[in-house]
Design a protein around this motif. Structure first.
Motif, PDB file in Angstrom:
ATOM      1  N   ASP A  38      -3.184  -5.915 -10.221  1.00  0.00           N
ATOM      2  CA  ASP A  38      -3.737  -5.255 -11.399  1.00  0.00           C
ATOM      3  C   ASP A  38      -3.069  -3.903 -11.633  1.00  0.00           C
ATOM      4  O   ASP A  38      -2.804  -3.517 -12.772  1.00  0.00           O
ATOM      5  CB  ASP A  38      -5.237  -5.068 -11.240  1.00  0.00           C
ATOM      6  CG  ASP A  38      -5.992  -6.395 -11.238  1.00  0.00           C
ATOM      7  OD1 ASP A  38      -7.053  -6.447 -10.619  1.00  0.00           O
ATOM      8  OD2 ASP A  38      -5.506  -7.359 -11.843  1.00  0.00           O
ATOM      9  N   VAL A  39      -2.811  -3.182 -10.577  1.00  0.00           N
ATOM     10  CA  VAL A  39      -2.161  -1.880 -10.682  1.00  0.00           C
ATOM     11  C   VAL A  39      -0.792  -2.040 -11.326  1.00  0.00           C
ATOM     12  O   VAL A  39      -0.426  -1.315 -12.263  1.00  0.00           O
ATOM     13  CB  VAL A  39      -2.028  -1.214  -9.296  1.00  0.00           C
ATOM     14  CG1 VAL A  39      -1.235   0.086  -9.409  1.00  0.00           C
ATOM     15  CG2 VAL A  39      -3.400  -0.942  -8.701  1.00  0.00           C
ATOM     16  N   GLU A  40      -0.005  -2.984 -10.826  1.00  0.00           N
ATOM     17  CA  GLU A  40       1.339  -3.171 -11.348  1.00  0.00           C
ATOM     18  C   GLU A  40       1.307  -3.640 -12.802  1.00  0.00           C
ATOM     19  O   GLU A  40       2.179  -3.267 -13.597  1.00  0.00           O
ATOM     20  CB  GLU A  40       2.107  -4.162 -10.477  1.00  0.00           C
ATOM     21  CG  GLU A  40       2.387  -3.657  -9.067  1.00  0.00           C
ATOM     22  CD  GLU A  40       3.061  -2.296  -9.052  1.00  0.00           C
ATOM     23  OE1 GLU A  40       4.013  -2.090  -9.829  1.00  0.00           O
ATOM     24  OE2 GLU A  40       2.620  -1.423  -8.277  1.00  0.00           O
ATOM     25  N   GLU A  41       0.321  -4.446 -13.162  1.00  0.00           N
ATOM     26  CA  GLU A  41       0.217  -4.895 -14.556  1.00  0.00           C
ATOM     27  C   GLU A  41      -0.089  -3.720 -15.476  1.00  0.00           C
ATOM     28  O   GLU A  41       0.495  -3.582 -16.555  1.00  0.00           O
ATOM     29  CB  GLU A  41      -0.859  -5.974 -14.701  1.00  0.00           C
ATOM     30  CG  GLU A  41      -0.936  -6.537 -16.113  1.00  0.00           C
ATOM     31  CD  GLU A  41      -1.980  -7.624 -16.278  1.00  0.00           C
ATOM     32  OE1 GLU A  41      -2.118  -8.140 -17.396  1.00  0.00           O
ATOM     33  OE2 GLU A  41      -2.669  -7.950 -15.284  1.00  0.00           O
ATOM     34  N   VAL A  42      -1.016  -2.855 -15.057  1.00  0.00           N
ATOM     35  CA  VAL A  42      -1.341  -1.677 -15.857  1.00  0.00           C
ATOM     36  C   VAL A  42      -0.111  -0.787 -16.006  1.00  0.00           C
ATOM     37  O   VAL A  42       0.233  -0.338 -17.113  1.00  0.00           O
ATOM     38  CB  VAL A  42      -2.508  -0.895 -15.221  1.00  0.00           C
ATOM     39  CG1 VAL A  42      -2.653   0.480 -15.877  1.00  0.00           C
ATOM     40  CG2 VAL A  42      -3.805  -1.675 -15.341  1.00  0.00           C
ATOM     41  N   LYS A  43       0.586  -0.532 -14.903  1.00  0.00           N
ATOM     42  CA  LYS A  43       1.746   0.355 -14.946  1.00  0.00           C
ATOM     43  C   LYS A  43       2.869  -0.223 -15.802  1.00  0.00           C
ATOM     44  O   LYS A  43       3.610   0.522 -16.457  1.00  0.00           O
ATOM     45  CB  LYS A  43       2.240   0.637 -13.528  1.00  0.00           C
ATOM     46  CG  LYS A  43       1.307   1.548 -12.747  1.00  0.00           C
ATOM     47  CD  LYS A  43       1.674   1.635 -11.289  1.00  0.00           C
ATOM     48  CE  LYS A  43       3.008   2.259 -11.053  1.00  0.00           C
ATOM     49  NZ  LYS A  43       3.275   2.505  -9.617  1.00  0.00           N
ATOM     50  N   SER A  44       2.999  -1.535 -15.803  1.00  0.00           N
ATOM     51  CA  SER A  44       4.076  -2.146 -16.584  1.00  0.00           C
ATOM     52  C   SER A  44       3.773  -2.134 -18.078  1.00  0.00           C
ATOM     53  O   SER A  44       4.693  -2.155 -18.902  1.00  0.00           O
ATOM     54  CB  SER A  44       4.317  -3.588 -16.110  1.00  0.00           C
ATOM     55  OG  SER A  44       3.202  -4.415 -16.423  1.00  0.00           O
ATOM     56  N   ARG A  45       2.483  -2.093 -18.439  1.00  0.00           N
ATOM     57  CA  ARG A  45       2.113  -2.184 -19.857  1.00  0.00           C
ATOM     58  C   ARG A  45       1.797  -0.833 -20.502  1.00  0.00           C
ATOM     59  O   ARG A  45       1.852  -0.701 -21.728  1.00  0.00           O
ATOM     60  CB  ARG A  45       0.923  -3.133 -20.018  1.00  0.00           C
ATOM     61  CG  ARG A  45       1.311  -4.589 -19.773  1.00  0.00           C
ATOM     62  CD  ARG A  45       0.119  -5.519 -19.851  1.00  0.00           C
ATOM     63  NE  ARG A  45      -0.634  -5.383 -21.098  1.00  0.00           N
ATOM     64  CZ  ARG A  45      -1.731  -6.069 -21.371  1.00  0.00           C
ATOM     65  NH1 ARG A  45      -2.204  -6.927 -20.464  1.00  0.00           N
ATOM     66  NH2 ARG A  45      -2.369  -5.898 -22.505  1.00  0.00           N
ATOM     67  N   VAL A  46       1.469   0.169 -19.708  1.00  0.00           N
ATOM     68  CA  VAL A  46       1.109   1.452 -20.296  1.00  0.00           C
ATOM     69  C   VAL A  46       2.351   2.142 -20.846  1.00  0.00           C
ATOM     70  O   VAL A  46       3.438   2.066 -20.261  1.00  0.00           O
ATOM     71  CB  VAL A  46       0.402   2.354 -19.263  1.00  0.00           C
ATOM     72  CG1 VAL A  46       1.364   2.821 -18.186  1.00  0.00           C
ATOM     73  CG2 VAL A  46      -0.241   3.556 -19.943  1.00  0.00           C
TER      74      VAL A  46
END
Length: 567
Positions: free
Chosen positions: A5-13
């Motif tokens: 989830d962390v990596e998904e947030v960082k990739s999309r923000v």
């Protein structure tokens, strides 16, 4: 939070849009620049890289990713910042509430038992010898839940397999690589980190030799870096009784002090102190004594920690330890009474603060005085006590032979001083080499030949983590490293990752970095060793050895000349 989830947030923000809510950003090539909101910034010194998802201030050296920026500017915990961004992006965050949290705590308890068993097995002998050599006997192992992570890549993974690999990954106990999962901790003495109730929420592993000395669990559903204090669950009663907390850095510092009867000791776990940790101390005491080793106590990050503690309403003093001693070695070498005496002589906040800044500059020169004022001003906005501000201004004025009103005016932004050389990031062969390493652009043959001892101490955690992930099958990015490293290493990471290196021929620049940082220094060390041995042979009158060494020296000099011509 689960790492996926962390990596998904960082990739999309959109990190530029996020930071642009708080400061004005202007394009600068492929990046953006703005005035840093975390220190008085006369010229734009904060750089944002949308492609790397990182930001760094080349003035106060703060840096990190999008989540880290939101945490810092809004004073949020990691889960709070992550959840806020996830909601904005429409990402569902899996949380560990109720039964989920209980399951994770139970899995960590099984890990505690696994490490404890391994400590007592034949393969754990060197870990037992290490602990006994530090004066930590078996009863201490049990009280502090110490253990050993054996060599090998999947000991814990096989033993706790029934827990489920997803759970072990979410707890940070195993790492995902391209070739599958592997244990995060291997051949290390293990320390269990408990919450305020003593429940195991995270782990740290200490190496027997080499760097990084400590490998730590990343942020998880149970643990957020910078929100807990090591040993607090065992220190609460002692803190209330003593009316103070004694803040140290390391795990063994806490254990040694508590075992010696200084039960109010707690540990910041080797990273820069945070607002959350300061508030945690303030819930239990109104006074704190800092007992870091002498060098660490005077660093800028430690001084900022003092300011954070003051801002939390705590009375702050600093115990000045003898040279080359930390609290653990002081107790083991000189006993508990010596430690108590050092704590009793702790300096008030304002005196230590001024002395620490002054120690880094030559106050006999105009330039040195200006640099002291510039450094003091970076902390000034966070010092909210007016009497303390006046006390600091008075101490600085006396130190610098200036009038108090002049110092006061400058610190409040009512006057300026001219600093001849504004601090710029150091860019040498090591920084350029590390820049290419973090960017994943170094050739494979170089990666397998890295020696941490060749890097400066502040760079070693970055290199060690990069190599660890690479050995696990990844080609880690700077953003990925930022999720794994402690805050002080993240600041160093963002600085080297965002260096502006405008090379016309990148391939040649990589080859030059390899030559200048690796091959030439190694060759120079071989030359120095050959010259030393030649002197010894000449002194001993060994003609054959002199002839052999002269030939070796000539060959090394020719090799060095070839390297220089290739640059």
């Amino acid at each position: 939070m689960p790492s996926v989830d962390v990596e998904e947030v960082k990739s999309r923000v959109n990190i530029v849009e996020l930071i642009g809510r708080y400061i004005t950003l202007k394009p600068s090539g492929q990046r953006f620049k703005g005035r840093c909101p975390f220190h008085p910034d006369d010229t734009p010194s904060l750089l944002v890289s949308p492609d790397k998802g990182l930001w760094h201030c080349f003035g106060c050296h703060a840096g990190g990713d999008a989540i880290g920026f939101l945490m810092k500017i809004e004073r949020l915990s990691f889960p709070e910042a992550l959840s806020r961004l996830a909601r904005e992006l429409g990402i569902e965050i899996r949380t560990a509430g109720g039964e989920g949290r209980a399951k994770l705590l139970q899995a960590n308890e099984q890990a505690v038992q696994y490490f404890a068993r391994e400590l007592r097995r034949p393969s754990g002998k060197k870990a037992r010898d290490y602990l006994l050599g530090r004066g930590l006997e078996e009863k201490v192992w049990e009280r502090y839940k110490l253990g050993y992570a054996p060599e090998g890549w999947d000991g814990l993974l096989r033993t706790l397999g029934q827990v489920g690999v997803d759970t072990l990954r979410d707890l940070g106990l195993v790492v995902a690589g391209e070739r599958g999962y592997y244990d995060r901790f291997r051949d290390r003495v293990m320390f269990t980190i408990g919450d305020d109730q003593g429940r195991p929420v995270a782990f740290a592993g200490r190496s027997f030799a080499g760097d990084p000395k400590y490998v730590n669990i990343p942020n998880t559903s149970l643990f957020t870096k910078g929100t807990l204090l090591y040993g607090l669950d065992l220190a609460r009663d002692a803190i209330r009784s003593a009316g103070r907390a004694v803040l140290v850095e390391g795990y063994t510092d806490v254990i040694s002090l508590q075992t010696a009867g200084i039960g109010e000791a707690v540990g910041s776990m080797g990273t820069a102190l945070t607002d959350a940790q300061a508030r945690l101390i303030a819930r239990h005491a109104d006074q704190v004594v800092i007992a870091y080793d002498r060098d660490a106590a005077g660093e800028a990050s430690a001084l900022r920690g003092l300011v954070i503690l003051r801002a939390a309403g705590l009375r702050v003093a600093v115990a000045v330890l003898p040279p080359d001693e930390d609290p653990d070695s002081l107790v083991r070498g000189q006993g508990a009474d010596a430690a108590r005496e050092v704590l009793a002589r702790a300096l008030p906040f304002h005196r230590f603060f001024v002395e620490a800044i002054a120690s880094r500059h030559d106050v006999a020169t105009v330039e040195g005085k200006e640099q002291v004022l510039v450094e003091a001003k970076t902390f000034w906005p966070e010092i909210r006590s007016v009497p303390l501000q006046h006390e600091l201004a008075r101490e600085l004025a006396a130190l610098l032979s200036l009038r108090e009103e002049e110092v006061w005016g400058y610190l409040r932004g009512e006057a300026r001083v001219a600093v001849p050389n504004e601090e710029r990031p150091r860019i040498g062969p090591e920084e350029i080499f590390l820049h290419f390493l973090v960017a994943g652009k170094l050739p494979e043959r170089v990666l397998g030949d890295l020696d941490l001892a060749e890097f400066r101490p502040e760079h070693r955690p970055i290199v060690a983590k990069w190599v660890e992930l690479w050995h696990g099958g990844e080609r880690p990015t700077a953003s990925r490293l930022a999720s794994e490293l402690p805050p002080d290493s993240v600041q160093v990471l963002t600085q080297v990752a965002l260096l502006d290196l405008p090379f016309s021929n990148e391939a040649q620049a990589i080859a030059d970095a390899e030559t200048r940082f690796l091959h030439l220094p190694r060759l120079n060390r071989r030359l120095d060793e050959a010259r030393r041995r030649l002197v010894e042979a000449e002194t001993a009158g060994d003609a054959d050895e002199v002839q052999r060494l002269n030939a070796a020296l000539q060959a090394l000099c020719q090799e060095r000349l070839r390297l220089m011509r290739r640059r």
